[in-house]
Write a protein that holds these residues in place. Sequence first.
Motif: not given
Length: 151
Positions: A76-78, A42-43, A32-38, A90-97
Amino acid sequence: MLILVLLLWNAGEMVYIYNVFRKKHALFDDRYIKMMCMALASISSFVIALYLRLLLPLHPVTYFLPSFAGLWIGWKFGSFMKAPASLNGMYNGALGGIMGMMFGAVLQNPAICNIPIETEASLAYNLMILVIFCAALHTLVHLFIRNTLTK
């Protein structure tokens, strides 16, 4: 001016949900934490990178700042996940950025993607409509996650 107000609104919203999530993340399981952090990484990184790209001047020094901001948001969220899974944030954050930075570049100059430019007024109108839509989408995702955290 509208873009700066939306940047401050979404950054404040992101800080608020980060603090709420930091307090309550121990109550939930890892999946659940992983899905919310993703979703959050990303958004949030997409929207913040978009606004930074639109607000900063076009200079080689500022090209990578939105993607680094996305990477930092994802980190930070990861950090709520265990060590190997934190790379996911970090992957989702970099991809969203990176996506936010590219979307901002296309909004400023649609000729990059061979989109015909009709007038400057329609370009500014489309820019404002899409920026407001991204802010509404960011608010909606944060509202859903905040709603699941408070129950």
